[in-house]
Enzyme design. Structure first.
Site, short mmCIF file in Angstrom:
data_model
loop_
_atom_site.label_atom_id
_atom_site.label_comp_id
_atom_site.label_asym_id
_atom_site.label_seq_id
_atom_site.Cartn_x
_atom_site.Cartn_y
_atom_site.Cartn_z
N GLU A 115 8.73 23.38 9.75
CA GLU A 115 9.95 24.32 10.00
C GLU A 115 9.88 25.10 11.22
O GLU A 115 8.85 25.10 11.95
CB GLU A 115 9.86 25.57 8.91
N SER A 179 23.10 21.31 3.75
CA SER A 179 22.65 21.62 2.42
C SER A 179 22.51 23.16 2.18
O SER A 179 22.73 23.61 1.08
CB SER A 179 21.24 20.86 1.95
N ARG A 187 25.25 27.13 13.89
CA ARG A 187 26.08 25.94 13.55
C ARG A 187 27.16 26.13 12.66
O ARG A 187 28.27 25.38 12.67
CB ARG A 187 24.90 25.10 12.89
N VAL A 212 27.90 14.17 -1.55
CA VAL A 212 28.09 13.05 -0.81
C VAL A 212 28.31 11.83 -1.78
O VAL A 212 27.86 11.75 -3.00
CB VAL A 212 26.28 12.87 -0.53
N TYR A 227 28.86 12.39 14.19
CA TYR A 227 28.08 13.22 13.22
C TYR A 227 27.69 14.66 13.81
O TYR A 227 27.02 14.47 15.00
CB TYR A 227 27.10 12.52 12.69
N ASN A 232 19.41 24.06 12.09
CA ASN A 232 19.87 25.46 11.22
C ASN A 232 19.21 26.67 12.34
O ASN A 232 19.56 27.74 12.02
CB ASN A 232 18.86 25.64 10.01
N LYS A 242 18.26 15.26 11.02
CA LYS A 242 19.81 15.23 11.27
C LYS A 242 20.25 14.33 12.53
O LYS A 242 21.25 13.90 12.49
CB LYS A 242 20.37 16.78 11.50
#
Length: 347
Positions: A115, A179, A187, A212, A227, A232, A242
């Site tokens: 993370e 999500s 973002r 999805v 895309y 995050n 991503k």
């Protein structure tokens, strides 16, 4: 036989107190040419381990998962206190462990985290010199395990296959799968600005997203030209699936928001992606995307990298375990400790 002891709970929820599990992860030998390692999750095997892995989130959420003091009989699962430590309690426990409970001779403790600093609570509660090695997506980690990377293409079937995805199947312009929706994140703010000038189809569980489709994420994104590979949070080297999976592997041109362009260019060709920082505003980025939509020859240039490179997607959690095994085999007896983990990771 090298032994790695996993103090962190596995994604399935199995703890380190369960019955002894002998691996290695099944592809260590084939994928990394690494042999002679075992991953142990039994407390009684702690003294045998050359390295112990600690998943950061498991240290600060759920039951505290510190190993038993060296030389003291391990507690049973029923004796483990099932509660969350606050920062002050966690700091006291970690400090006591570091100062009064020496680990087995030569054993290395590995701090593992994937993370970003923005989503890694409790960093400052960990005692100095507690860990010997770091394992993360950061390139300056002792054990570097990125979310993905490009490697020289050696076979026509390497993913993604083909020199460029067929434009005939791209029915949409811009897609985004998200999500966790948080209006405070950069973002989400940028999406609101961009969507005023160009249509963005959002998929996922949050915000304006739709589910999805049953064909799956990759096949869904493959229908789009661009895309939004928006992270995050923005931190050094924090470039996740991503980009690597959702965009490059799916065959869409990534529009990235994360660390700066120079950081991305450490890991991929500059002509393989579009960075939001390249444009003075979201409206100018939208104009450029519409320009590429009208000019397929220019658009196809963003896929030139596929002639030379294929995409590797990191497999969690077996790949990090394999990399630790490899590091143990190469390290010898060189001592090391991390003096200020929070200061290093948060900079």
């Amino acid at each position: 036989m090298r032994r790695l002891w996993g103090a962190a709970r596995e994604p399935s929820g199995a703890g380190w107190e369960k019955e002894n599990v002998a691996r290695p992860p099944p592809d260590c030998r084939l994928r990394f040419n690494i042999s002679g390692c075992r991953l142990l999750t039994d407390r009684a095997s702690y003294g045998e381990a050359q390295a112990v892995l600690f998943h950061h989130r498991d240290l600060v959420k759920g039951p505290p998962d510190w190993p038993p003091p060296w030389g003291v009989q391990a507690r049973s699962a029923e004796e483990v206190e099932l509660r969350v430590l606050d920062d002050e309690e966690a700091a006291a426990a970690a400090e006591a462990l570091a100062t009064s409970s020496p680990r087995p001779p030569g054993q290395r403790w590995v701090w593992m985290n994937f993370e970003s600093p923005s989503h890694s609570p409790g960093l400052r509660s960990l005692a100095s010199n507690l860990f010997n090695w770091t394992l993360s997506y950061r390139a300056d980690s002792d054990i570097f395990v990125p979310y993905g990377y490009l490697y020289p293409r050696s076979h026509p079937g390497d993913q993604p296959s083909g020199l460029a995805p067929p434009l005939s199947r791209k029915q949409g312009l811009v897609a985004w799968v998200v999500s966790h929706w948080d209006e405070r994140q950069a973002r989400v703010r940028y999406y609101h600005q961009l969507s005023q000038h160009v249509a963005v189809d959002v998929f996922g569980r949050g915000g304006p997203g739709q589910p999805v489709p049953e064909i799956g994420l990759l096949h869904t994104v493959a229908r789009y030209k661009f895309y939004l590979a928006f992270e995050n949070s923005q931190h050094l080297d924090y470039i996740t699936e991503k980009l690597w999976r959702n965009s490059l592997l799916a065959g869409a041109v990534p529009v990235v928001l994360g660390p700066d362009r120079a950081n991305y260019e450490r890991f991929m060709p500059r002509g393989a992606f579009i960075h939001v920082d390249d444009f003075p505003s979201a409206s100018s980025l939208a104009s450029y995307l519409l320009f590429l939509d009208r000019n397929p020859a220019v658009y196809r240039r963003y896929f030139h990298w596929r002639r030379r490179y294929a995409v590797h997607i990191t497999s969690f959690w077996d790949e990090p375990w394999c990399r630790v095994c490899q590091a143990v085999q190469r390290a010898g007896d060189r001592p090391k400790s991390i003096r200020n983990l929070a200061s290093w990771f948060e900079r």
